[in-house]
Design a protein around this motif. Structure first.
Motif, PDB file in Angstrom:
ATOM      1  N   CYS A  91      31.603  46.245  43.562  1.00  0.00           N
ATOM      2  CA  CYS A  91      32.949  45.840  43.954  1.00  0.00           C
ATOM      3  C   CYS A  91      33.720  47.012  44.544  1.00  0.00           C
ATOM      4  CB  CYS A  91      33.728  45.279  42.760  1.00  0.00           C
ATOM      5  SG  CYS A  91      32.966  43.840  41.978  1.00  0.00           S
ATOM      6  N   CYS A 113      34.468  41.896  45.602  1.00  0.00           N
ATOM      7  CA  CYS A 113      33.132  41.775  45.003  1.00  0.00           C
ATOM      8  C   CYS A 113      32.177  40.891  45.803  1.00  0.00           C
ATOM      9  CB  CYS A 113      33.254  41.258  43.571  1.00  0.00           C
ATOM     10  SG  CYS A 113      34.250  42.297  42.484  1.00  0.00           S
ATOM     11  N   TYR A 165      37.670  39.322  37.252  1.00  0.00           N
ATOM     12  CA  TYR A 165      37.025  40.499  37.838  1.00  0.00           C
ATOM     13  C   TYR A 165      35.629  40.713  37.253  1.00  0.00           C
ATOM     14  CZ  TYR A 165      35.935  45.281  39.122  1.00  0.00           C
ATOM     15  OH  TYR A 165      35.295  46.384  39.607  1.00  0.00           O
ATOM     16  N   TRP A 169      32.134  40.785  39.165  1.00  0.00           N
ATOM     17  CA  TRP A 169      31.348  42.018  39.043  1.00  0.00           C
ATOM     18  C   TRP A 169      29.944  41.700  38.539  1.00  0.00           C
ATOM     19  CZ3 TRP A 169      28.506  44.551  35.440  1.00  0.00           C
ATOM     20  CH2 TRP A 169      28.246  45.908  35.628  1.00  0.00           C
TER      21      TRP A 169
END
Length: 284
Positions: A91, A113, A165, A169
């Motif tokens: 990312c 990402c 996130y 990821w």
């Protein structure tokens, strides 16, 4: 309670275009809403430009949302988003933002990402019904990251931004280091349920996006589950990847869609999860 607003939504990608790059093995299967070895195309899974932040916001505004508690609907959710450093091969860096909308968080994480925002939206609904029935607990565990079936969630990863996130990821981690994870393109023995006594069968995974889904949710639906996709399930039913396919189809059309047909560079359709590199700027 937030009710949907009436809007015209662009028509889904034509079926003919969607099937043009589907692997022959998938096309040869009987018509079914779920093919275990090819749940979603790489292009549909990895395209970070599938929706803008504004389009995501419109989409959230259009959901029928009835919170389970005093939590806001996702269309109204805001938070201070922390900065994220570069994660090599996974990312790009993300600056912090104050009072950021959920739609902006989803769009920025998707871009950083290289994951489709549609995938993240479906994941939020699949894991916690966050688009239609949000709750405080749902926001804490938004994408089910670090919440295994056989143990308690790891509270270090709680929070909406963290969950979105970390899920993106993790999908990139599966993609850039496919040999380090259990499920890979090719033949795999996949269980029907966390309880191993429910059995398993060999599934030939045809692309990286499908391998990613199995590494994140490592079960396939059994025949009973496929016969009753809306439940009630039996003691060996696992709906996770089936629900992903059903939600994606209901919201965005076939998950097997690709944008370009014919002879094109694989990077144009995110083959194996990698888009085309940015052109090198010309020196003055």
């Amino acid at each position: 309670m937030r009710l949907p607003r009436l809007r015209l939504i662009a028509a889904a990608t034509a079926a003919a275009a969607a099937l043009a790059l589907v692997p022959a093995a998938a096309v040869a299967e009987p018509p079914t809403p779920f093919y275990p070895g090819y749940i979603i195309s790489d292009d549909s899974f990895f395209n970070p430009d599938a929706m803008t932040a504004a389009q995501i916001q419109d989409f959230l505004d259009d959901r029928t949302c009835r919170p389970k508690d005093d939590s806001p609907c996702l269309a109204d959710f805001r938070m201070d988003s922390p900065a994220q450093p570069v994660s090599k091969e996974r990312c790009a860096a993300m600056p912090s933002r104050k009072h950021e909308r959920a739609s902006s968080i989803i769009a920025r994480v998707a871009k950083a990402c290289t994951i489709s925002p549609r995938v993240l939206l479906v994941l939020l609904q699949k894991e916690q019904s966050l688009l239609t029935a949000p709750s405080a607990s749902g926001y804490q565990r938004a994408t089910g990251y670090a919440c295994p079936d056989t143990a308690a969630c790891d509270a270090r990863y709680f929070g909406f931004f963290n969950q979105v996130y970390r899920a993106a990821w993790q999908f990139r981690e599966y993609t850039v280091h496919p040999g380090d994870w259990r499920y890979k393109v090719g033949a795999n023995r996949i269980q029907y349920h966390p309880d191993a006594t429910c059995g398993a069968s060999t599934v030939t995974i045809l692309n990286q996006a499908t391998a990613n889904l199995y590494n994140y949710t490592p079960y396939q639906p059994n025949d009973d589950t496929l016969r009753a996709p809306k439940g009630p399930g039996g003691s060996c039913s696992a709906y996770g990847n089936l629900n992903f396919s059903r939600l994606y189809t209901a919201w965005f059309g076939t998950p097997l869609a690709v944008r370009y047909t014919g002879f094109v560079d694989g990077c144009m359709v995110y083959q194996s999860g990698f888009g085309c590199p940015e052109p090198t700027p010309l020196k003055p």
